[in-house]
Design an enzyme around this catalytic site. Sequence first.
Site, PDB file in Angstrom:
ATOM      1  N   TYR A 122      12.593 -13.945   5.719  1.00 45.25           N
ATOM      2  CA  TYR A 122      12.925 -15.376   5.796  1.00 45.25           C
ATOM      3  C   TYR A 122      11.645 -16.218   5.736  1.00 45.25           C
ATOM      4  O   TYR A 122      11.520 -17.141   4.923  1.00 45.25           O
ATOM      5  CB  TYR A 122      13.703 -15.631   7.098  1.00 45.25           C
ATOM      6  CG  TYR A 122      13.856 -17.082   7.426  1.00 45.25           C
ATOM      7  CD1 TYR A 122      14.600 -17.924   6.611  1.00 45.25           C
ATOM      8  CD2 TYR A 122      13.255 -17.634   8.570  1.00 45.25           C
ATOM      9  CE1 TYR A 122      14.735 -19.268   6.913  1.00 45.25           C
ATOM     10  CE2 TYR A 122      13.390 -18.964   8.872  1.00 45.25           C
ATOM     11  CZ  TYR A 122      14.127 -19.782   8.052  1.00 45.25           C
ATOM     12  OH  TYR A 122      14.253 -21.114   8.341  1.00 45.25           O
ATOM     13  N   ARG A 133       9.678 -19.713  23.407  1.00 44.52           N
ATOM     14  CA  ARG A 133       9.908 -20.526  22.216  1.00 44.52           C
ATOM     15  C   ARG A 133       9.784 -22.002  22.558  1.00 44.52           C
ATOM     16  O   ARG A 133       9.944 -22.405  23.718  1.00 44.52           O
ATOM     17  CB  ARG A 133      11.332 -20.282  21.659  1.00 44.52           C
ATOM     18  CG  ARG A 133      11.545 -18.889  21.095  1.00 44.52           C
ATOM     19  CD  ARG A 133      10.810 -18.700  19.794  1.00 44.52           C
ATOM     20  NE  ARG A 133      10.998 -17.378  19.218  1.00 44.52           N
ATOM     21  CZ  ARG A 133      10.267 -16.311  19.528  1.00 44.52           C
ATOM     22  NH1 ARG A 133       9.306 -16.412  20.426  1.00 44.52           N
ATOM     23  NH2 ARG A 133      10.478 -15.158  18.945  1.00 44.52           N
TER      24      ARG A 133
HETATM   25  N1  UDP Z   1      17.540 -14.251  22.064  1.00 48.89           N
HETATM   26  C1  UDP Z   1      18.088 -13.387  23.005  1.00 48.89           C
HETATM   27  N2  UDP Z   1      19.427 -13.135  22.941  1.00 48.89           N
HETATM   28  C2  UDP Z   1      20.237 -13.684  22.003  1.00 48.89           C
HETATM   29  C3  UDP Z   1      19.678 -14.561  21.039  1.00 48.89           C
HETATM   30  C4  UDP Z   1      18.331 -14.824  21.107  1.00 48.89           C
HETATM   31  O1  UDP Z   1      17.375 -12.867  23.862  1.00 48.89           O
HETATM   32  O2  UDP Z   1      21.455 -13.376  21.988  1.00 48.89           O
HETATM   33  C5  UDP Z   1      16.099 -14.546  22.122  1.00 48.89           C
HETATM   34  C6  UDP Z   1      15.353 -14.152  20.859  1.00 48.89           C
HETATM   35  O3  UDP Z   1      14.948 -12.795  20.916  1.00 48.89           O
HETATM   36  C7  UDP Z   1      14.177 -15.133  20.890  1.00 48.89           C
HETATM   37  C8  UDP Z   1      14.762 -16.377  21.551  1.00 48.89           C
HETATM   38  O4  UDP Z   1      15.949 -15.933  22.231  1.00 48.89           O
HETATM   39  O5  UDP Z   1      13.149 -14.630  21.705  1.00 48.89           O
HETATM   40  C9  UDP Z   1      15.161 -17.443  20.560  1.00 48.89           C
HETATM   41  O6  UDP Z   1      15.921 -16.833  19.539  1.00 48.89           O
HETATM   42  P1  UDP Z   1      16.727 -17.657  18.454  1.00 48.89           P
HETATM   43  O7  UDP Z   1      17.480 -16.675  17.611  1.00 48.89           O
HETATM   44  O8  UDP Z   1      17.507 -18.735  19.126  1.00 48.89           O
HETATM   45  O9  UDP Z   1      15.596 -18.381  17.600  1.00 48.89           O
HETATM   46  P2  UDP Z   1      14.331 -17.792  16.785  1.00 48.89           P
HETATM   47  O10 UDP Z   1      13.165 -17.930  17.715  1.00 48.89           O
HETATM   48  O11 UDP Z   1      14.621 -16.387  16.397  1.00 48.89           O
HETATM   49  O12 UDP Z   1      14.245 -18.706  15.623  1.00 48.89           O
END
Ligand code: UDP
Length: 325
Positions: free
Chosen positions: A140, A218
């Site tokens: 991505y 994040r």
């Molecule tokens: N995350 C998690 N469980 C979930 C979805 C996300 O622990 O069911 C964690 C993910 O590993 C990351 C953070 O939450 O560390 C944010 O993930 P998201 O997919 O929202 O956004 P990304 O940072 O991948 O764009």
Amino acid sequence: MKILVTGGAGYIGSIVTEYLIEAGHEVVIVDNLSTGHREAVDERATFHHGDLLDGDFIRGVLGDGIEAVCHFAAFSLVSESVADPLKYYRNNIGGAVSLVGAMAETGVEHFLFSSTAAVYGEPDETPITEDAPLRPVNAYGNTKLAIERLLADSAGAWGLKSLSLRYFNAAGASRLHGEDHDPETHLIPIILGVVLGVRTELIVYGDDYDTPDGTCIRDYIHVKDLATAHVLALERLAAGVTGAVNLGNGQGFSVLDVVRAAGEVTGREIPYRIGPRRPGDPPILVASSRRAEELLGWERAQPGIETIIEDAYQWHRTYPHGYGS
Ligand code: UDP
């Protein structure tokens, strides 16, 4: 201005459309509805159902007086991109090549690009500035970086003027629109799904990262603040500002911080279990948005994680199963 919004039936595209219209612009939306929702298309916009890969179609739309393009249409699931990179290269890069080619042919010179923090990969320093090395760690991010490079090369070749907006973690909802992905992979909608009883569980992907509580950190930015940044960016672009800017809050929250904040906002205990790490997840992504503040005059109105979760919660309560609810 008359603006083409590609992906205007998607999460961020629909909310930026809402804000552009409220700022007095005329919006034309192109979306193939592969991941977007017909219900998310703003009634005040002109809608064309079609695909960016169709050159004749997109030239026809651009040729009807379009002055600038906001390009959102893309696949955006990191884990899917790791499993099926070709799908991402074909659609994201193919779509952008077709769109930029059609802009060159029709003389449309202003391009606002929906880019991502994923172009940085695993940064050496936090907060991340726009000068940090660009080393994506998933397909991505690679497709978004390839498009940024296409834009820079097109500037040299035929005078395209572009601004790439590198979003950190977009979250929250507007008055009209919210987040509805299938499958949903994002943390806040998944937590709210558990709260609303439409999901059985929340799995926290890893608690052995080198962060204070072991979970990933994040930078969550309210989608309404992203939308105001786009309105400003279009004005700045018309005034000759080009390049790339980060859009984030400058503040990091761990996965467990978000779970706790959601518990406070919703008044509910949120059950979770710790699972393995998710491939492609960098431990910490926090933005420096100083350049966006300086270049765009951007000020965030909704910085708090609680407001972000509260607004998302309002939307998900109205649409617990997404737009079809
Ligand atoms: N995350 C998690 N469980 C979930 C979805 C996300 O622990 O069911 C964690 C993910 O590993 C990351 C953070 O939450 O560390 C944010 O993930 P998201 O997919 O929202 O956004 P990304 O940072 O991948 O764009």
